[in-house]
Enzyme design. Structure first.
Site, PDB file in Angstrom:
ATOM      1  CG  ASP A  18      -2.043   0.983   1.149  1.00 46.45           C
ATOM      2  OD1 ASP A  18      -2.322   1.471   0.034  1.00 46.45           O
ATOM      3  OD2 ASP A  18      -2.654   1.279   2.200  1.00 46.45           O
ATOM      4  CG  HIS A  35       0.500   2.565  -9.450  1.00 49.40           C
ATOM      5  ND1 HIS A  35       0.172   2.164  -8.180  1.00 49.40           N
ATOM      6  CD2 HIS A  35      -0.554   3.322  -9.876  1.00 49.40           C
ATOM      7  CE1 HIS A  35      -1.028   2.641  -7.853  1.00 49.40           C
ATOM      8  NE2 HIS A  35      -1.477   3.355  -8.867  1.00 49.40           N
ATOM      9  CG  LEU A 129       9.580 -16.911  -3.376  1.00 51.97           C
ATOM     10  CD1 LEU A 129       9.412 -17.029  -1.873  1.00 51.97           C
ATOM     11  CD2 LEU A 129       9.955 -15.471  -3.742  1.00 51.97           C
TER      12      LEU A 129
HETATM   13  C1  FPP Z   1      -1.616   0.508  -3.483  1.00 52.60           C
HETATM   14  O1  FPP Z   1      -1.186   1.802  -3.723  1.00 52.60           O
HETATM   15  C2  FPP Z   1      -1.105  -0.436  -4.404  1.00 52.60           C
HETATM   16  C3  FPP Z   1      -1.825  -1.169  -5.311  1.00 52.60           C
HETATM   17  C4  FPP Z   1      -2.900  -0.684  -6.169  1.00 52.60           C
HETATM   18  C5  FPP Z   1      -1.443  -2.576  -5.449  1.00 52.60           C
HETATM   19  C6  FPP Z   1       0.004  -2.801  -5.747  1.00 52.60           C
HETATM   20  C7  FPP Z   1       0.404  -2.348  -7.090  1.00 52.60           C
HETATM   21  C8  FPP Z   1       1.691  -2.219  -7.463  1.00 52.60           C
HETATM   22  C9  FPP Z   1       2.828  -2.537  -6.578  1.00 52.60           C
HETATM   23  C10 FPP Z   1       1.963  -1.717  -8.832  1.00 52.60           C
HETATM   24  C11 FPP Z   1       2.657  -2.712  -9.668  1.00 52.60           C
HETATM   25  C12 FPP Z   1       1.996  -4.032  -9.640  1.00 52.60           C
HETATM   26  C13 FPP Z   1       2.335  -5.037 -10.461  1.00 52.60           C
HETATM   27  C14 FPP Z   1       1.808  -6.407 -10.231  1.00 52.60           C
HETATM   28  C15 FPP Z   1       3.242  -4.838 -11.576  1.00 52.60           C
HETATM   29  P1  FPP Z   1      -2.308   2.896  -3.673  1.00 52.60           P
HETATM   30  O2  FPP Z   1      -2.482   3.395  -5.064  1.00 52.60           O
HETATM   31  O3  FPP Z   1      -3.535   2.360  -3.032  1.00 52.60           O
HETATM   32  O4  FPP Z   1      -1.627   3.965  -2.751  1.00 52.60           O
HETATM   33  P2  FPP Z   1      -2.381   5.073  -1.893  1.00 52.60           P
HETATM   34  O5  FPP Z   1      -3.232   4.354  -0.873  1.00 52.60           O
HETATM   35  O6  FPP Z   1      -1.246   5.825  -1.279  1.00 52.60           O
HETATM   36  O7  FPP Z   1      -3.188   5.881  -2.851  1.00 52.60           O
END
Ligand code: FPP
Length: 247
Positions: A18, A35, A129
């Protein structure tokens, strides 16, 4: 020197990644940059978990609820997923990582699904893994899908309702196997957010304020050290698992 005792590492680590957006805003970047950086962190964390000899790393990469995000962000995330899957194949092969996925994978766009299937097939022979990506994943949906399949089996006469117990549900989850020993959540929120609801019954939980794009190997080690100091009792008085004595 990591100061980590191999006998006290979790065998299955799950992470709620997150804070991509918050990290990006804090740096004055667009959310998409967060991201992208987050995808790089997946590589770092996976490589380190493989090096340490963990059996499974399950990552919450895209939740069922994430489909509610703006279309442009969803499209970006799906393109990033495809790019990640193709780009990381050599690193996964070099590190003996086997890729798997859980979730309602049919919801994914065809191109992302194809790249996912190809990476899964290419790494299927690896025995290090297990990197499990939760995609279009929801914990309640997973339990609903398991219950539905049991009802279908009962209707077909292949399952006796009287025989249904916890192991019957576990066996019908998207990927039956060892439950997570440790769940890490980044970016400080103290929520489960519909992740692995059935499987985390007895998982240890570690929350860090670091956002996912800045979650370093040192942060990972700090979480693992914290876990090593916990006593797991599973509702009893002492840790009943044989591997608590000998991993
Ligand atoms: C949360 O950040 C993250 C996600 C939406 C999931 C994880 C996604 C990634 C790590 C991007 C790359 C993924 C892959 C599989 C290539 P958020 O946008 O909710 O952050 P915020 O809460 O600060 O807005």
């Amino acid at each position: 020197m990591t100061g980590l005792d191999p006998a006290k590492l979790p065998r299955h680590l799950a992470i709620i990644m997150d804070g991509n957006g918050r990290w990006a805003s804090g740096q004055g970047f667009a959310r998409t940059k967060g991201h992208e950086k987050g995808a790089d962190t997946i590589r770092t964390a996976t490589t380190e978990c493989a090096r340490l000899g963990l059996e499974q790393l399950t990552l919450y990469a895209f939740s069922h609820e994430n489909w509610k995000r703006p279309r442009a962000e969803i499209a970006f995330l799906m393109r990033l997923l495809s790019k990640f899957l193709v780009r990381e194949r050599p690193t996964m092969m070099d590190n003996n990582v086997r890729l798997t996925a859980i979730g309602r994978l049919d919801d994914l766009p065809a191109s992302a699904r194809k790249d996912l299937d190809e990476s899964i097939a290419q790494t299927a022979g690896n025995n290090g893994l297990n990197l499990c990506l939760a995609l279009s994943y929801g914990g309640r949906a997973e339990i609903v899908d398991a219950v539905r399949s049991m009802f279908e089996e009962v209707a077909a006469g292949t399952l006796d309702p009287k025989s249904i117990d916890e192991s019957s549900v576990s066996a019908r989850l998207y990927q039956p196997g060892r439950d997570p020993d440790l769940l890490i959540r980044t970016a400080g929120e103290r929520r489960i957010s519909n992740f692995l609801l059935w499987q985390i019954s007895y998982a240890e939980i570690f929350v860090t304020n670091a956002c996912w794009p800045e979650f370093s190997v040192d942060e990972l080690h700090a979480a693992l050290r914290d876990y090593a100091g916990r006593t797991r009792k599973f509702g009893g008085l002492v840790d009943p698992r044989p591997e608590a004595v000998q991993r």
